[in-house]
Design a protein around this motif. Structure first.
Motif, short mmCIF file in Angstrom:
data_model
loop_
_atom_site.label_atom_id
_atom_site.label_comp_id
_atom_site.label_asym_id
_atom_site.label_seq_id
_atom_site.Cartn_x
_atom_site.Cartn_y
_atom_site.Cartn_z
N SER A 80 9.50 19.32 4.99
CA SER A 80 8.38 19.23 5.84
C SER A 80 9.48 17.42 6.72
O SER A 80 9.81 17.01 6.21
CB SER A 80 7.23 18.72 5.04
OG SER A 80 6.73 17.86 5.90
N PRO A 81 9.17 18.00 8.43
CA PRO A 81 9.49 16.64 9.24
C PRO A 81 8.59 15.54 8.56
O PRO A 81 9.37 14.25 8.86
CB PRO A 81 9.53 17.06 9.86
CG PRO A 81 8.02 18.30 10.18
CD PRO A 81 8.31 18.76 9.17
N LEU A 82 7.52 15.04 7.98
CA LEU A 82 6.50 13.75 7.58
C LEU A 82 7.05 13.72 5.49
O LEU A 82 6.76 12.06 5.63
CB LEU A 82 5.08 14.62 7.51
CG LEU A 82 5.00 15.17 8.98
CD1 LEU A 82 3.21 15.72 8.48
CD2 LEU A 82 5.21 14.33 9.92
N LYS A 89 17.07 9.79 6.41
CA LYS A 89 17.59 10.78 6.70
C LYS A 89 18.15 11.00 7.64
O LYS A 89 19.18 11.81 8.17
CB LYS A 89 18.15 11.21 5.33
CG LYS A 89 18.01 11.42 4.10
CD LYS A 89 19.66 10.56 3.52
CE LYS A 89 20.09 10.04 2.17
NZ LYS A 89 21.01 9.66 1.52
N VAL A 90 17.54 11.98 8.91
CA VAL A 90 17.74 12.67 9.57
C VAL A 90 17.51 11.41 10.66
O VAL A 90 18.16 12.32 12.40
CB VAL A 90 17.00 13.35 9.63
CG1 VAL A 90 17.11 14.54 10.64
CG2 VAL A 90 16.45 14.67 8.21
N TYR A 210 11.45 15.30 15.67
CA TYR A 210 11.64 13.37 15.95
C TYR A 210 11.89 13.28 17.29
O TYR A 210 11.17 12.01 17.91
CB TYR A 210 12.57 13.02 15.26
CG TYR A 210 12.72 13.33 13.41
CD1 TYR A 210 11.17 13.69 12.76
CD2 TYR A 210 13.62 13.67 11.96
CE1 TYR A 210 10.95 13.45 11.83
CE2 TYR A 210 13.26 14.43 11.47
CZ TYR A 210 12.09 13.64 11.21
OH TYR A 210 11.77 13.95 9.35
N SER A 211 12.46 14.46 18.26
CA SER A 211 12.88 14.11 19.74
C SER A 211 11.97 13.93 20.18
O SER A 211 11.78 12.71 21.55
CB SER A 211 14.43 15.03 20.36
OG SER A 211 15.30 14.76 19.47
N VAL A 212 10.89 15.51 20.13
CA VAL A 212 9.63 14.75 20.81
C VAL A 212 8.71 13.21 20.97
O VAL A 212 8.03 12.53 21.46
CB VAL A 212 8.55 15.82 19.62
CG1 VAL A 212 7.19 15.56 20.11
CG2 VAL A 212 9.12 17.32 20.39
#
Length: 336
Positions: A80-82, A89-90, A210-212
């Motif tokens: 999950s990106p959340l 980390k990313v 994250y780029s969004v």
């Protein structure tokens, strides 16, 4: 049966390489049309790039949900990106990812497709420089010589563009910045991949999500809001169809790149990419009816030759290192 199996394998590899070539070249031409074509005519390159990230993130999210709902039919890494730990980390890597695709598209906006490869040809050179500065890894004189050839081809290409009166200094600067960003992204990717269990697609999912978010302030800073709001085709379905096609191409190039590396090798992928760049340049001059000088073509061949030589040198060095490790391992005394 064995020959049939080998034939099927070669056919599969050929199909994958052809798919990589077609999608990669198509992506460049589609992006050029979106970024500076008369049909779209929207002066908002970062907004176009942002939407491509939205499409890629949406595809990854959909695949992730489908995998959870139908695990027997779909396969996508779990994550999950959340997750706060993932964000910590990313996100630094995603900053480089954002810079990389932004600079690449800005370069493509201002330079011709035929010059696009030359404009971004310094990636290999920056890989060597940054690997030494950031990781302390030295390189051989042969590798340095190959990089020197690439730099020479780059400067000759820039000179010939200037002589022809078609040089975009801004586009060339963005190309150099894109090369630096790509090199740094490649180095940091090696550090982050273990955190996501070497799952390329999961990392791509995180980067696009994250780029969004990261692109939004950049769009504001680049003063694109006014151009977007006053764009007369903003509610035109054809415009959004073209934008979505660009997003699908952006996602597809990531897929076929990973697939080509999987069915061949990183070395073969580099060779294929170099040959594809040559075909792309020739096709662009034909498509846009461009006439180039002999020295301009020579600059392309110099860069291609330097890149091919670099790949060959790295292949030999990797074989040598592998052989030395095996000799050292076999030389270790064992207790009986």
């Amino acid at each position: 049966m064995v020959e049939e199996g080998l034939l099927a394998k070669y056919v599969h590899i050929t199909a994958v390489v052809c798919a990589y070539w077609c999608i990669s070249i198509l992506t460049v031409f589609v992006n050029k049309a979106l970024l500076s074509g008369a049909t779209v005519n929207l002066d908002a390159p970062l907004f176009v790039t942002w939407y491509q990230c939205v499409v890629s993130a949406a595809i990854c999210f959909t695949l992730s949900r489908l995998t959870k709902m139908f695990p027997d039919r779909f396969s996508f890494p779990d994550g999950s990106p959340l997750d706060p730990e993932v964000v910590k980390k990313v996100v630094p890597l995603s900053v480089l990812f954002t810079a990389m695709i932004a600079f690449n598209n800005l370069c493509l906006k201002y330079v011709d497709v035929s010059f696009y490869y030359i404009g971004r040809s310094l990636t290999t050179v920056f890989n060597v420089i940054l690997t030494y500065l950031m990781l302390g890894q030295t390189t051989s004189m042969q590798t340095v010589a190959c990089c020197g050839v690439i730099v020479g081809g780059f400067w000759l290409g820039v000179d010939q563009e200037s002589v022809a009166g078609s040089l975009s200094v801004l586009g060339t600067v963005f190309g150099v910045l894109g090369s630096i960003s790509l090199s740094m992204y490649s180095i940091y990717t090696k550090r982050v991949l273990p955190f996501v269990d070497q799952q390329i697609w999961l990392l791509s999912y995180y980067n696009n999500v994250y780029s969004v978010v990261l692109f939004i302030p950049l769009i504001v800073i680049n003063q694109e809001i006014s151009a977007i709001v006053h764009y007369d085709k903003l509610t035109n379905w054809y415009f959004w169809l073209l934008m979505t096609i660009g997003g699908l191409c952006g996602f597809s190039i990531g897929f076929v790149t990973a697939l080509q590396i999987k069915v061949t090798s990183p070395l073969t992928h580099n060779i294929s990419g170099t040959a594809k760049a040559c075909a792309q340049t020739v096709l662009a001059t034909y498509w846009y009816n461009e006439s180039k000088s002999t020295l301009w073509w020579l600059s392309n061949w110099v860069v291609l030759g330097g890149s091919a030589a670099y790949t060959r040198v790295k292949q030999q060095e990797m074989k040598l290192n592998h052989s030395q490790k095996n000799l050292n391992y076999n030389a270790i005394p064992t207790k009986i």
